[in-house]
Enzyme design. Structure first.
Site, PDB file in Angstrom:
ATOM      1  CG  ASP A   1      -1.835   1.164   1.315  1.00  0.00           C
ATOM      2  OD1 ASP A   1      -2.335   1.584   0.262  1.00  0.00           O
ATOM      3  OD2 ASP A   1      -2.039   1.682   2.425  1.00  0.00           O
TER       4      ASP A   1
ATOM      5  CG  PHE B   1      -9.170  16.975  -8.897  1.00  0.00           C
ATOM      6  CD1 PHE B   1      -8.080  17.535  -9.549  1.00  0.00           C
ATOM      7  CD2 PHE B   1      -9.181  15.619  -8.651  1.00  0.00           C
ATOM      8  CE1 PHE B   1      -7.024  16.735  -9.942  1.00  0.00           C
ATOM      9  CE2 PHE B   1      -8.127  14.818  -9.040  1.00  0.00           C
ATOM     10  CZ  PHE B   1      -7.045  15.375  -9.687  1.00  0.00           C
TER      11      PHE B   1
ATOM     12  CE  LYS C   1      -5.082  -1.212  -2.018  1.00  0.00           C
ATOM     13  NZ  LYS C   1      -4.785  -0.599  -0.709  1.00  0.00           N
TER      14      LYS C   1
ATOM     15  CG  ASP D   1      -1.521   2.037   6.767  1.00  0.00           C
ATOM     16  OD1 ASP D   1      -1.882   1.829   5.593  1.00  0.00           O
ATOM     17  OD2 ASP D   1      -1.594   3.161   7.307  1.00  0.00           O
TER      18      ASP D   1
END
EC number: 7.6.2.1
Length: 1040
Positions: free
Chosen positions: A391, A536, A775, A795
């Site tokens: 990560d 954005f 992932k 984490d």
């Protein structure tokens, strides 16, 4: 985590608010979760099934059943059962302890309380009792109970702010907004209780960023999307209260759908040992077959001469004797695969785990966090890692952004120079800028270039516009608990860093409403009217706001990526653009995250038309995004350049050096992050994973499967499909960056190998905007086709599925809670400790285990081959050449010899002489001598040894008294009676119970007599007293 699937395939989620009978008819899952593997009834059978999948355990179970058969073995079955039950029990207790912890965690979560609207009243209910279709109330800082459709909130425009750290690892706040029609419900309980809207939407799935559905209310239909849904795992922030309608509960929530299954992890050594055991089984069967054939031949040719000593049972011929001998030798030669092997392996692994726990070089003093081996079964696998999946946020970085440098109107700030014009290195001792003149400044903000403060104070128009833009163009939420103590909740850490920089330089963002932004400019409070926010996204790569100043001046402030902003600048800015580009290149070379700032003055007449067209586009049901993009493109033109910012995303200490060392060990690191592409790319450069001297960096950002296929098949990288993907040699270093949308297509079955082949030929791979499940899918893809050992490190809760999918999972105990640590196999506080974990502990554990296995198999094969060879000298009668007395003596010698060697080395290492030779290396002089001088120590050692020996000695005495062997009876009779005179031989029936030669393993047998052949030379009349005693006792036993 595991989630129980529904009993039917759901094609559409259909529910009605405040109507439990209607919703229960669909049998939707309730809100209870279950992550444990066992319950009180299934623990024993499931755990035993898992343990007997280990081949050696099944082998010893079979061996124990053989020992129950008296014709095959005279050994009691418990000689194998006791150690087997001991091993199984220890493993079962460990598994039970782990599962009890999971049960406790589930119970804690399921028993949390939340306000549920039932029968027109808000009642406190446990989470596990919440049903689909219920309306619940959440308050500030509470966890979101289930996946909810947001109905109303305490904030203007029905907004709520949520933190999604457990979902995507980002600690920044996200904004959600309810429909206007439901927002009118407010917090009126009677109105909410009468709400009967129906929701139709997609079935449960793992897509965190998408939701499609409709709300039917009073004959009207309203579109629902992801911005109107609160997901389980989020935390409500800066919102007093909100109401939501439960859409998905428990295992159907997107959080649980993204949670990987708990799998039983086994090392390559375990797999190798299983293969070796299979081979040894075959080898054992071959030896036993050879010896059984030898027994048949020997019985046929020579056996009749020995029936006086070993009478046969009726009907037992040489063939049956050979068959029984086969199984007898299975028992005799079982030491070739001893059960102590697995016990010894586990003890060594436990010791290696203690070495990791005790390693001071992996201890982080700032948070008082030592390294922890949370499993004892994977230590040697650490030395075989080939791929690391990491990560980014909180793992490689500290998730702390600092405003480092900037360029304003062509002048660079942030560097220090001496009188000669040479650059001065900034250290902790360098003088910092004093911001005491600004009472609202952040005391934690550090800056060293005094000239920038002076420029702002002097009233420089460009500098003030620069920081005014930073104070206005953002989506940060302020929180002022005390007068002057401001806390910013930002959607991204870099936004927070920029707003904090503006705050310290005199432009303090103080307050926000949906219509206004309040800024304190150089001590003067100014309220700007907020007319529009051009937000954005990954395509625009810029953000703009349109504000009206108190003087009535309309201005568009814009910040974004340099390439995007440069395309929209006015031609008069070309010269300034060239200078700013030089500064940007310098900042990028230092690994800093850069943004370019620009502005544009607007006139009132144009703005009126823009507002009207913007309202029409934002309320359109079809083509909304395209129409808004056209409007944004139209207004964001002819911008005036202000400058650029450089923000440092602080890496954890030692990250670049660690990655460099791991790369030298031929370990490949892939970064899998939920952050946007620019952020991940910048970190790649900061960590030296991406370098300017790379031959090429491929960016895959396509929107269809075909486009992804084309982008993956780049030049020489494409080859024919194979079942496994080998590492291809390429000329030069390459990098690959792929976003989550493209990755979703690339992970489909048709494109998996193209993705993997291209990625494996790149030196660096960065996957951005990926979901937790993606992932895990990337890790599983590499595991499946590369046949390599993988490690995942993270984490946050969003890394849990990745950690579980990899061969080894490592958790960082950082800013995002303990979810990753609780699911990991190893944990520590800093990424840099990974180097020591793999290259020191992993390598040493692997070498220790390999040396142990080599010696262990050598020792046991040597012991077994002695018995195999001895079979040719004992008539293949399954006797032991080396009885247990000998083998026990050898083991005792090594045990006590090891202890003696240990004490000798201990005394030597802590002796006075060694201290005088190596003073700094042995500071604890006399510790061993002082401790061993205490009588209590020796008393403890003596009592422990005595307690270990007494049960064995007592057991042997009791066995001799209660169940004496024929040898014991003969010896007893010989002591009681005098030797009788020789008598003539009388014919006797040759019947007796057949007894394996292994029965004589605990006492001296007749091997010497049989092999000498001397008794064959004696005349039949000269029978010895010993022979007569044997026959007499045998006859007595038969009569009994």
């Amino acid at each position: 985590m595991s989630c129980s699937p529904s009993s039917f395939t759901e094609e559409e989620r259909h529910l009605r608010a405040n109507d439990r009978p209607f919703n229960l008819s669909y049998h939707y899952a309730n809100n209870a979760i279950k992550t444990s593997k066992y319950n009180i009834f299934t623990f024993l059978p499931l755990n035993l099934f898992e343990q007997f999948r280990r081949l050696a355990n099944a082998y010893f179970l079979f061996l124990m059943m053989l020992q129950v058969i008296p014709q095959v073995s005279s050994l009691s079955w418990f000689t194998t059962a006791v150690p087997l039950i001991l091993v199984l029990s220890i493993t079962a207790v460990k598994d039970a302890s782990d599962d009890i912890n999971r049960h406790k965690s589930d119970k804690q979560v399921n028993n949390r309380r939340v306000d549920v609207l039932i029968d027109g009243q808000l009642k406190k209910e446990k989470w596990m009792n919440v049903q689909v279709g219920d309306i619940i109330k959440l308050e500030n800082n509470e966890f979101v109970t289930a996946d909810l459709l947001l109905l109303s909130s305490s904030e203007p425009l029905n907004l709520v702010y949520v933190e999604t750290a457990e979902l995507d690892g980002e600690t920044n706040l996200k904004v959600k907004q309810a429909l206007t029609v439901t927002g009118e419900l407010g917090d009126n309980i009677d109105v909410l209780a009468s709400f009967n809207g129906e929701v139709r939407g997609e079935p449960p799935n793992n897509r965190l960023d998408k939701f499609k559905g409709i709300l039917s209310l009073d004959g009207q239909t309203y579109a629902l999307d992801n911005d109107k849904v609160l997901l389980r795992g989020c935390t409500l922030r800066n919102t007093e209260w909100c109401f939501g309608l439960v859409i998905f509960g428990g295992p159907d929530t997107k959080l649980m759908q993204n949670s990987g299954k708990t799998t039983f992890k086994r090392t390559s050594i375990d797999h190798l040992m299983n293969v070796l055991v299979l081979c040894i089984f075959g080898f054992l069967a071959s030896m036993c077959t050879v010896l059984a054939i030898g027994n048949a031949i020997w019985e046929y040719k020579e056996g009749t001469a020995f029936t006086a000593f070993l009478p046969r049972e009726p009907g037992v011929d040489s063939g049956l004797s050979s068959f029984l001998t086969f199984w007898s030798y299975v028992i005799v030669l079982n030491t070739v695969v001893p059960i102590s092997l697995y016990v010894s392996v586990e003890i060594i692994r436990l010791g290696n785990s203690f070495f990791i726990d005790w390693d001071r070089k992996m201890y982080y003093p700032k948070s008082d966090t030592p390294a922890q081996a949370r499993t004892t079964t994977l230590n040697e696998e650490l030395g075989q890692i080939k791929y690391i999946f990491s990560d980014k946020t909180g793992t490689l970085t500290q998730n702390i952004m600092t405003f480092n440098k900037c360029s304003i109107n062509g002048k660079a700030y942030g560097e220090l120079f001496d009188f000669a014009g040479n650059r001065v290195e900034i250290t902790e001792k360098t003088e910092k800028v004093d911001f005491s003149w600004n009472r609202l400044a952040d005391p934690k903000f550090d800056f060293h270039d005094h000239s920038l403060v002076e420029t702002v104070k002097e009233g420089n128009l460009e500098a003030q516009n620069f920081f005014r833009l930073l104070a206005l163009c953002h989506t940060v939420m302020p929180e002022e608990k005390k007068e002057g103590e401001l806390f910013y909740q930002a959607q991204s850490p870099d936004e927070g860093a920029l707003v904090t920089a503006a705050r310290n330089f005199g432009f303090v963002f103080r307050q926000r409403t949906p219509e206004t932004i309040t800024v304190v400019e150089m001590g003067r409070q100014v309220v700007y009217e907020l007319l529009a926010v051009l937000d954005f996204n990954n395509v625009r790569k810029r953000m703009s706001v349109i504000v009206r100043s108190p003087e009535g001046k309309l201005t568009l402030f814009c910040k974004g990526a340099d390439t995007i902003i440069y395309e929209r600048l006015h031609s008069s800015c070309n010269k300034l653009k060239d200078v700013t580009t030089e500064h940007l290149n310098e900042y990028a070379g230092e690994g800093l995250r850069t943004l370019v700032l620009a502005y544009k003055d607007l006139d009132e007449s144009y703005m009126e038309g823009f507002k009207r067209r913007h309202h029409e586009a934002s309320t359109a049901m079809d083509g909304r995004e395209e129409r808004l993009d056209e409007l944004y493109e139209e207004i964001e033109k002819d911008l005036m350049l202000l400058g650029a910012t450089a923000v440092e995303d602080k890496l954890q200490d030692g990250v670049p050096q660690t990655i460099e060392q791991l790369a030298k060990a031929d370990i490949k690191i892939w970064v899998l992050t939920g952050d946007k592409q620019e952020t991940a790319e910048n970190i790649g450069y900061s960590c030296n994973m991406l370098r300017e001297n790379m031959k090429d960096i491929f960016i895959v950002a396509a929107n269809t499967a075909e486009e992804v296929k084309v982008e993956l098949r780049v030049g020489l990288f494409w080859l024919e499909k194979t079942e496994t993907v080998q590492d291809e040699k390429v000329d030069g270093d390459y990098g690959l960056i792929i976003n989550g949308h493209s990755l979703a297509f690339a992970l489909e079955k048709d494109l998996q190998l193209e993705l993997l082949r291209t990625a494996c030929m790149c030196q660096t791979v960065i996957c951005c905007r990926v979901t937790p499940l993606q992932k895990a899918q990337v890790v599983q893809l590499v595991k499946k086709y590369k046949q390599a050992v993988t490690l995942a490190i993270g984490d946050g809760a969003n890394d849990v599925s990745m950690i579980k999918a990899a061969h080894i999972g490592v958790g960082i105990s950082g800013q995002e809670g303990m979810q990753a640590v609780l699911s990991s196999d190893y944990s520590f506080a800093q990424f840099r400790y990974l180097q020591r974990l793999l290259l020191v502990h992993g390598r040493w554990s692997y070498l220790r285990m390999c040396k142990f296995l080599r010696y262990f198999f050598y020792k046991n094969f040597t012991f077994t081959f002695v018995h195999f060879w001895y079979a040719f000298f004992c008539g293949f009668s399954a006797q032991l050449c080396l009885d247990t007395h000998y083998w026990t003596a050898v083991n005792q010698f090594f045990i006590w010899g090891s202890l003696a060697a240990y004490f000798a080395v201990t005394f030597t290492m802590y002796s006075n002489g060694m201290f005088f030779i190596f003073t700094s290396a042995f500071p604890f002089i006399g510790t061993a001598r002082n401790s061993l001088n205490q009588p209590n120590i020796w008393l403890t050692i003596f009592l422990t040894s005595l307690l270990c020996i007494l049960p064995v000695v007592a057991f042997r005495f009791i066995v001799i008294l209660l169940r004496p062997t024929i040898n014991d009876k003969v010896r007893y009779k010989m002591r009681k009676e005098a030797l009788p005179a020789p008598a003539p031989r009388k014919p006797a029936r040759r019947i007796s119970t057949r007894r394996s030669g292994y029965a004589f393993s605990h006492a001296q047998g007749y091997g010497d007599l049989v092999t000498s052949r001397k008794f064959l030379l004696r005349p039949l009349k000269s029978r010895s007293a010993l022979e007569l005693s044997v026959l007499r006792v045998s006859s007595q036993e038969e009569m009994e």
